[in-house]
Design a protein around this motif. Structure first.
Motif, mmCIF file in Angstrom:
data_model
loop_
_atom_site.group_PDB
_atom_site.id
_atom_site.type_symbol
_atom_site.label_atom_id
_atom_site.label_comp_id
_atom_site.label_asym_id
_atom_site.label_seq_id
_atom_site.Cartn_x
_atom_site.Cartn_y
_atom_site.Cartn_z
ATOM 1 N N THR A 93 37.696 34.000 42.312
ATOM 2 C CA THR A 93 36.383 33.726 41.742
ATOM 3 C C THR A 93 36.766 33.320 40.401
ATOM 4 O O THR A 93 36.378 32.671 39.814
ATOM 5 N N CYS A 94 37.757 34.286 39.728
ATOM 6 C CA CYS A 94 37.999 34.016 38.376
ATOM 7 C C CYS A 94 39.363 33.516 38.033
ATOM 8 O O CYS A 94 39.864 33.539 36.879
ATOM 9 N N CYS A 134 42.285 36.949 41.974
ATOM 10 C CA CYS A 134 41.066 36.601 42.525
ATOM 11 C C CYS A 134 40.596 35.099 42.505
ATOM 12 O O CYS A 134 41.041 34.719 41.449
ATOM 13 N N ARG A 183 32.172 40.900 33.162
ATOM 14 C CA ARG A 183 33.376 40.947 33.788
ATOM 15 C C ARG A 183 33.010 40.026 35.320
ATOM 16 O O ARG A 183 31.782 39.722 35.593
ATOM 17 N N CYS A 184 34.226 39.858 35.787
ATOM 18 C CA CYS A 184 34.003 39.154 37.363
ATOM 19 C C CYS A 184 33.816 40.196 38.418
ATOM 20 O O CYS A 184 34.478 41.262 38.250
ATOM 21 N N GLU A 185 32.797 40.163 38.955
ATOM 22 C CA GLU A 185 32.360 41.367 39.748
ATOM 23 C C GLU A 185 33.181 41.182 41.125
ATOM 24 O O GLU A 185 33.108 42.348 41.765
ATOM 25 N N THR A 186 33.866 40.175 41.486
ATOM 26 C CA THR A 186 34.483 40.186 42.670
ATOM 27 C C THR A 186 35.821 41.020 42.716
ATOM 28 O O THR A 186 35.883 41.716 43.479
ATOM 29 N N ARG A 189 39.472 37.821 34.821
ATOM 30 C CA ARG A 189 38.860 39.218 34.556
ATOM 31 C C ARG A 189 37.298 39.025 34.186
ATOM 32 O O ARG A 189 36.718 39.808 34.755
ATOM 33 N N TYR A 190 37.086 37.768 33.792
ATOM 34 C CA TYR A 190 35.603 37.646 33.247
ATOM 35 C C TYR A 190 34.889 36.430 34.384
ATOM 36 O O TYR A 190 35.616 35.825 34.836
ATOM 37 N N ASN A 191 33.504 36.640 34.226
ATOM 38 C CA ASN A 191 32.877 35.532 34.828
ATOM 39 C C ASN A 191 32.703 34.326 34.234
ATOM 40 O O ASN A 191 33.234 34.052 33.069
ATOM 41 N N ARG A 192 32.151 33.258 34.893
ATOM 42 C CA ARG A 192 32.374 31.749 34.138
ATOM 43 C C ARG A 192 31.563 31.858 32.737
ATOM 44 O O ARG A 192 31.960 31.304 31.785
#
Length: 958
Positions: free
Chosen positions: A777-778, A775, A751-754, A782-785
């Motif tokens: 960042t994502c 967000c 998941r995206c931690e931000t 909801r998820y990271n890259r």
């Protein structure tokens, strides 16, 4: 010059496709269309949101901090707006202290009325308690017949034990000559009478001895004031003799009692100053001390402690004793069996009642010799046994462990508070009455009876009371009338707000708004006809017309046929749901929409399209039935329900007739207890049979599928687990060593931690409302890259969550275990919802259909009884058609369906109807008619039958 239209230009909120529409002001406008077509997006998220936002924006920044600031809707322009008020279904308080009376403010008027004209009565003597000034007391004494001899006395001891020498000595010091002790007069100058300190005594000081005449001057007044000062507001007047010619109610030897306070002179029962807060169950001044103003209390229930009465004590009938301490308690029971001569191998149900009571509530003073063995040594102890229930109480009150208290609370049930009988108020408040009724009894009456009671009340009041209460009574009657006008005459004022259906709560707010008498406002309503019987629909439509006639614009999102026909302007949104909707298909007078070939709504209204009546109804098997006998919950009148199985059965009837009491609160919990060993208690009934014909019972209600924004339809129907496993098994995932947890937005890893997998970040604005921003960042995914780099057919797992159920079903067409889940959502008319949509944004009807979809996607076992409460909530004709096909398909698989429903399109397709009525509230609670729709339609006693006959006739013509 004031604009005659609300002009919306370029609305793009949610699925709206650049919609422009002119809505006439000061008219009753109905917006309809398929579920998910964009009706609410236009009415609530665009028109209401902008009207509300502009109004709040006009306030000072200080005032704005206390209000929810609406986001600016995605619309080019809206003109002709007024301040907006939304009456939706999601604003009912679930607080147990909130009642119909507090929500409508009628109870506030009750409190004021009882505080101003209520008369206190002594609970002991049943006589009125009046607070009287000294001058009123003097006037009453002087009204006694002339030449009557009286004693004016000050009571200093009333029914108390002791010798009281000190009190008698004080009276002597103050210069008084005579004293009356236990009915005998003594001279204080003689030896004081000795008193037995173990007996109760009454002592009065004789202040004055008077013969009533015209030339007494201030003598009576002085004596009365002296007596009141000594006895702290109490005065006794004893009639020693009466003139021979006197004709009066008083007799020689009578003692007249006067009090300066609201205090019963006989029992000493005292009421503080009577003010409105004394009647508030949310105030420590008025609340019952035992239940703290809730009207109910928790108690340890014998039924929950003894789960199965057919088991013997040796087999473990007492559920709570199974486990670590079982050996010790078996030794206790063995000792009791020896002492009271009963057998441990007798089923608990067959034990004598006094033995059951001793096991449950203790042996009192009887000591039992218990032999305690722990495998190493044996000890004999002789002591009383405290009992199962008392043991549970003790453990609950002494335990500091939260988990232990939670465990013990499973054996608790709720009951009406025994101190206040559920009226929530203390003894002082309940002793104050008007026309012989206290405020709790008045609040327990249905609105219909209350209106009659308040109409007749002025004739029973004194002139002074009439003057004080005139305006109050007028306002109370007016507000009660509004509740009656919206079809809620069966509700009681003390009904908890949390137990109301969405439609009832909405109509209560509607009644309150009419009471406020505002004009020049835009009212937007969300399906106010939900849960309303056809016979009450006219009342609702007239109420909305009254609201319009006050000079307001009324915009209603509605699927009800009658409401559409009565509208002055009808807007049909469509053509489909979700991305396939968001356009104005037709707008104009109802006749214009009916004749528009592009409008699906118009086709149903004109009869070109219709929900078909089955050509052949399923036959009833009289041997395959569930029979519930003697149901008496709420207004049910000893009802016996015979429910045929393996067919589509419907329960219909007037709002408040007793449908939910019979099905949701009696039948379902009773069957749930037998089949699933549920601990929830059912309403009272005398017997149930036929439950062996079903192996499962499932209630599909409208409660939310989740409380947090993380809950969504995809996880609820069980598809997301399979989707995560599928993405884990893709080659790229295997190469990277990703596990299933990588594709979860609830745990660290993928998941995206931000934003911690939420997709949005909450920013606190201090003096402004909290703002949710995507967000950075994502970008809301909801998820990271790294997780988003895993794709299937160019779609990442985040893209899947953004799909509608229709799109997801197409996407996973080759994977049956995932496809079936999404296909079930489409079958119940939810193809338009996004599978990753937050559970908190779903309506009650959508939540119910998601639960139905979950059941549909499971493997059918047959012999399941499904209970649905108004499944057509929020559904268009077209969607009802889809839903009915699904429900009938379930019946064809060997299951039974029981729906509580008002919708005539559902009732006409049922195999069997049970009609409850004939009215709401007290006059309801009977089964008026049962049989096929045709049989119910012919029944003259059935109100539903009258409307059903009309529908069946129309269908036959079409």
């Amino acid at each position: 010059m004031e604009e005659k239209f609300i002009k919306v230009v370029g609305a793009k909120e949610h699925n709206l496709k650049n919609v422009s529409v002119n809505i006439p002001k000061d008219q009753l406008v109905v917006v309809t269309g398929l579920s998910g077509s964009g009706k609410s997006s236009l009415v609530f998220d665009t028109i209401y949101a902008e009207g509300q936002r502009r109004f709040i924006e006009s306030l000072s920044s200080y005032a704005r901090q206390f209000l929810d600031m609406q986001d600016k809707p995605d619309v080019e322009s809206i003109t002709g707006l007024s301040p907006s008020i939304a009456i939706d279904q999601k604003t009912t308080s679930k607080n147990p202290r909130s009642t119909v009376g507090t929500v409508t403010e009628i109870y506030d008027h009750f409190r004021l009325l009882f505080a101003r004209i209520g008369i206190p009565y002594s609970p002991d003597t049943g006589k009125p308690i009046e607070s009287q000034s000294a001058s009123i007391m003097v006037d009453k004494i002087l009204q006694l017949p002339k030449k009557s001899r009286i004693y004016i006395m000050a009571p200093i001891v009333r029914g108390q034990k002791g010798e009281f020498r000190k009190e008698m000595m004080n009276a002597r010091k103050q210069g008084f000559q005579r004293i009356k002790v236990d009915g005998k007069i003594h001279d204080l100058n003689d030896i004081l009478p000795p008193l037995d300190k173990n007996k109760k005594h009454d002592i009065e000081i004789i202040i004055d001895r008077i013969v009533i005449s015209n030339d007494l001057g201030n003598r009576v007044a002085d004596s009365v004031e002296t007596a009141l000062k000594i006895s702290e507001g109490l005065l006794y007047v004893e009639i020693v003799s009466l003139a021979e010619e006197a004709v009066n109610n008083e007799k020689v030897g009578d003692i007249l009692i006067f009090s300066e306070k609201f205090c019963c002179p006989v029992s000493g029962f005292t009421i503080p100053e009577i003010e409105p807060r004394l009647f508030s169950f949310n105030s420590p001044f008025g609340a019952c001390r035992d239940c703290n103003g809730l009207g109910s209390e928790l108690f340890f229930s014998p039924e929950l402690a003894i789960e199965d009465e057919n088991l013997t004590l040796r087999q473990g009938a007492i559920t709570i004793w199974q486990g670590v301490q079982e050996r010790f308690y078996q030794q206790v029971l063995s000792a009791m069996a020896l002492h009271y001569e009963f057998n441990l191998d007798t089923p608990f149900a067959k034990l004598p009642q006094d033995i059951k009571d001793k096991i449950l509530y203790g042996t009192g003073d009887d000591e039992i010799e218990i032999k305690i063995e722990d495998g190493l040594k044996a000890v004999k102890v002789k002591k009383p046994f405290e009992g199962v229930i008392n043991n549970l109480k003790k453990r609950f009150s002494e335990s500091e462990s939260e988990s232990m208290r939670d465990e013990l609370s499973k054996y608790q049930d709720s009951r009406v508070c025994r101190k206040c009988s559920g009226h929530r108020l203390n003894e002082q408040a309940l002793s104050i009455k008007i026309d012989g009724l206290h405020v709790g009894q008045v609040s327990s009456m249905p609105v219909e009876r209350l209106i009659t009671w308040f109409d007749e009340l002025p004739r029973k009041l004194t002139k002074t009371q009439q003057q004080i209460s005139e305006r109050l009574l007028k306002e109370i009657t007016r507000r009660l009338g509004f509740l009656g006008n919206v079809g809620l005459e069966y509700l009681t004022i003390n009904r908890e707000a949390g137990t109301l259906s969405g439609g009832e709560a909405q109509r209560i707010r509607l009644a309150s708004q009419i009471g406020s008498g505002l004009s020049g406002v835009i009212y937007v309503l969300d399906e106010p006809s939900i849960g309303l019987h056809q016979s009450d629909n006219d009342k609702l439509i007239n109420t909305l017309k009254n609201l319009r006639d006050l000079g307001n614009s009324v915009i209603v999102v509605e699927h009800d046929e009658e409401m559409m026909r009565e509208a002055q302007y009808l807007i049909d949104v469509g053509p489909g749901a979700g991305i396939h909707g968001g356009q104005i298909i037709s707008a104009g007078l109802p006749e214009e929409v009916i004749n528009d070939p592009k409008s699906v709504t118009g086709q149903y209204l004109s009869g070109k399209k219709q929900i078909e009546i089955p050509k052949k109804r399923r036959k009833i098997d009289p041997k395959r039935m569930i029979s519930l006998k003697g149901a008496t919950l709420n207004n049910l009148k000893n009802v016996t329900l015979n429910l045929p199985l393996r067919l589509f059965a419907a329960v219909s009837g007037i709002s408040g007739g007793g449908k939910s009491s019979l099905i949701i609160k009696t039948l379902y919990p009773a069957l749930n207890k037998i089949l699933n060993k549920s601990k929830a208690s059912a309403g009272p009934f005398t017997g149930i049979s036929g439950h062996h014909f079903i192996d499962k019972i499932i209630e599909i209600d409208q409660s939310p599928i989740g409380r947090t924004p993380r809950s969504n339809p995809c996880t609820y129907v069980g598809a997301f687990t399979f989707i995560r496993e599928f993405y884990t098994n893709l080659n790229e995932s295997k190469m990277r060593g990703y596990k299933v947890g990588r594709f979860s937005f609830n745990v660290k890893g993928g998941r995206c931690e931000t934003c911690q997998g939420d997709g949005v970040i909450k920013i606190e604005m201090h003096f402004l409302p909290d703002v949710y921003v995507k967000c950075e960042t994502c970008h809301g995914k909801r998820y990271n890259r790294e997780t988003l780099e895993i794709t299937y057919k160019t779609k990442s797992i985040s893209d899947v969550l953004e799909m509608t159920a229709n799109d997801a079903a197409d996407f996973f067409q080759t994977m049956p275990h995932i496809y079936d889940k999404f296909k079930a959502l489409c079958d119940v008319g939810l193809g338009y919802i996004k599978v990753g949509q937050s559970a908190t944004t779903l309506s009650g009807g959508e939540a119910q259909r998601i639960k139905l979809a979950k059941e549909l996607s499971r493997k059918a076992t047959g012999d399941t009884l499904y209970i649905l409460d108004e499944p057509t909530t929020g559904l268009h004709f077209e969607d009802i058609n889809k839903l009915l096909k699904v429900l009938h398909k379930l019946v064809d698989s060997g299951n039974s369906i029981l729906v509580i429903e008002h919708n005539l399109d559902v009732l006409k397709t049922a195999d069997y109807i049970i009609d409850i009525g004939p009215c709401g509230g007290e006059k309801g609670g009977y089964i008026v008619a049962e049989g096929t729709p045709e049989e119910v339609a012919k029944n003259k006693k059935s109100v539903t039958g009258k409307y059903l006959a009309k529908t069946l006739k129309e269908n036959a013509v079409k």
